[in-house]
Design an enzyme around this catalytic site. Structure first.
Site, short mmCIF file in Angstrom:
data_model
loop_
_atom_site.label_atom_id
_atom_site.label_comp_id
_atom_site.label_asym_id
_atom_site.label_seq_id
_atom_site.Cartn_x
_atom_site.Cartn_y
_atom_site.Cartn_z
N SER A 90 74.04 5.90 96.84
CA SER A 90 74.60 5.10 95.75
C SER A 90 75.41 5.95 94.78
O SER A 90 74.88 6.51 93.81
CB SER A 90 73.47 4.38 95.01
OG SER A 90 73.99 3.43 94.11
N VAL A 119 72.74 8.26 89.24
CA VAL A 119 72.38 9.68 89.08
C VAL A 119 71.12 10.03 89.84
O VAL A 119 71.06 11.04 90.56
CB VAL A 119 72.23 10.01 87.58
CG1 VAL A 119 71.71 11.43 87.40
CG2 VAL A 119 73.57 9.85 86.86
N SER A 124 69.66 8.48 92.40
CA SER A 124 69.86 8.36 93.84
C SER A 124 70.51 9.61 94.41
O SER A 124 70.08 10.15 95.44
CB SER A 124 70.71 7.12 94.15
OG SER A 124 71.07 7.08 95.52
N GLU A 155 77.00 -8.05 91.69
CA GLU A 155 75.77 -7.28 91.77
C GLU A 155 74.54 -8.06 91.31
O GLU A 155 73.47 -7.50 91.08
CB GLU A 155 75.91 -6.00 90.95
CG GLU A 155 77.02 -5.09 91.44
CD GLU A 155 76.66 -4.31 92.70
OE1 GLU A 155 75.54 -3.77 92.77
OE2 GLU A 155 77.50 -4.24 93.61
N HIS A 158 74.81 -0.31 86.34
CA HIS A 158 74.61 -1.73 86.09
C HIS A 158 74.32 -1.93 84.61
O HIS A 158 73.79 -1.03 83.94
CB HIS A 158 73.42 -2.29 86.89
CG HIS A 158 73.66 -2.43 88.35
ND1 HIS A 158 72.70 -2.13 89.30
CD2 HIS A 158 74.75 -2.85 89.04
CE1 HIS A 158 73.19 -2.35 90.51
NE2 HIS A 158 74.42 -2.79 90.37
N CYS A 203 64.64 -3.16 87.93
CA CYS A 203 65.37 -3.27 89.21
C CYS A 203 64.52 -3.96 90.27
O CYS A 203 65.04 -4.59 91.18
CB CYS A 203 65.77 -1.88 89.72
SG CYS A 203 67.18 -1.14 88.88
#
Length: 444
Positions: free
Chosen positions: A22, A26, A28, A174, A250, A368
């Protein structure tokens, strides 16, 4: 109570791994290729669900998707037995194999956008699966997400399901990660706030320079039309491009709302004052705008701790609680701010910390992991009862995880054909536990 906000948390799938897929996320990227623990990840998420259930909240379970996605690998030219497909993919394109094994559907904040019946012209709850076009591994999810949603919310009288938006960058969507709803109570008409990162058809408008803006205004407007929303109760606001370039991929990494509370960082939006004025003008009830300054919490600490990727939940005494990751407690600046927040004149009176480290390392916090759905009592009765968390279901799912999940998973393990068998066996059993029917199409 006659209405509820129900959290439907994603169960972490058996192929949970760290592939760093992704861009713009950061955590990920920082943890790419670490050894993952799928069993611990699934149990952490399930423990959070149980804790919210024990707080008296309505809690549901959202099933993971089938991975490895051998159907996609075969479409892309890898042929032969499952073992051969996995081996060739690992040898020729390991990143592609990782993408087709990603357990990213665990983050159900990206599953879809939901509008409650109080806001829609036909008085039904509307669902539009997110197309997630910005990331290949996530773009594999929408059709199955739609199938799962229909199995969860399977009453035509109460629920209206839409196909995901066009599969192109102009309508990049998203889901609920860029959508917030403010209201007096969950069954009363609210203000639906769509946060977008860029304009798809006007390249002269502000946009980030380092990382991609995943949500377009055009996608948000399309969902509003599909959901039959009233323009007088709908707000579009652009995310600050500068914070996207700092890892705020997001809006739910920089802002979160619940009922009449909006909790956000002062740098979250491009035009904060104009946004607040529009929301206030469209609201028929008093609002609490809780703005966190950069002096109180830096953008870096917002991203590293997921201060705003917390859940704000309403408790039985009408106070609110923040559901936060342990990272917030362990970072002095953030912990000090949350202590101060509890002393302010707002409905937020409690903070509960949870260990969701396996999720956090892959770039997703407590918020999330959940999809929020506002439901009346009649609508809640129409939800598939097998997906609603009870003490019995909690124990059943714990046993299911113990039986089917591995303690360790590395990138090399993704080419193990036994992982395919294990994952299929797990999901076959899960569909029976949750009474989901034929939402998966296993490739034989």
């Amino acid at each position: 109570m006659s209405s509820f906000e129900v959290n439907f948390d994603g169960l972490v799938g058996p192929t949970h791994n760290y592939a760093g897929l992704s861009e713009g996320n950061v955590a990920s990227l920082a943890n790419a290729n670490d050894i993952a623990n799928p069993k611990a990840a699934a149990k952490e998420g399930l423990a959070k669900m149980k804790a919210l259930h024990d707080l008296g909240l309505k809690q549901g379970v959202f099933a993971p998707q089938e991975r490895p996605d051998l159907y996609t690998l075969r479409r892309l030219g890898f042929s032969g037995s499952d073992e051969r497909v996995l081996k060739k993919a690992y040898q020729q394109h390991p990143v592609l194999l990782s993408a087709c094994c990603s357990a990213s559907s665990m983050w159900t904040a990206n599953a879809c956008t939901v509008s409650p019946s109080a806001d829609t012209a036909d008085n039904k709850v509307h669902f539009t699966p997110a197309n997630l076009t910005n990331k290949f591994h996530r773009s594999l999810e929408p059709l199955t997400t739609g199938n799962i949603l229909k199995a969860m919310f399977n009453s035509e009288q109460h629920f209206n399901h839409h196909l995901h938006l066009n599969d192109n960058e102009h309508f990049g969507d998203e889901g609920a990660a860029n959508h917030t709803r403010l209201c007096q109570d969950y069954d009363q008409q609210g203000i639906e706030i769509f946060t977008f990162g860029r304009y798809a058809f006007d390249r002269t408008k502000p946009c980030p320079k380092r990382y991609p803006a995943r949500q377009t205004k055009e996608a948000s407007q399309a969902i509003s039309r599909l959901h039959q929303l009233d323009d007088n109760h709908t707000v579009y606001v652009q995310q600050n491009p500068d914070v996207i370039d700092q890892g705020v991929f997001h809006n739910d990494v920089i802002a979160v709302g619940n009922k009449n509370v909006l909790f956000y960082h002062e740098q979250a939006f491009l035009n904060t004052q104009g946004f607040k004025e529009e929301v206030t003008n469209k609201s028929a009830y008093p609002l609490h705008f809780i703005e966190v300054s950069t002096d109180d919490v830096s953008i870096e600490n917002c991203v590293n701790t997921y201060l705003f990727n917390t859940q704000i939940v309403s408790l039985a005494d009408n106070s609110m609680a923040i559901i936060a990751p342990m990272h917030c407690k362990e970072t002095p600046q953030v912990a000090q701010y949350l202590e101060k927040l509890l002393t302010l004149d707002t409905p937020i009176k409690h903070v509960h910390y949870f260990d969701v480290n396996q999720s956090m390392k892959n770039g997703g916090g407590p918020a999330c992991l959940r999809l929020r759905v506002s439901l009346t009592q009649n609508e809640l009765t129409a939800v598939n009862p097998n997906i609603m968390l009870t003490d019995r279901l909690f124990n059943t799912l714990n046993d299911w995880i113990d039986k089917h999940y591995r303690d360790q998973l590395s990138s090399k393990d993704l080419m193990d054909p036994q992982l395919v068998t294990e994952s299929r066996d797990a999901l076959d059993q899960l569909t029976k536990i949750l009474a989901l029917g034929n939402v998966y199409q296993f490739q034989q």
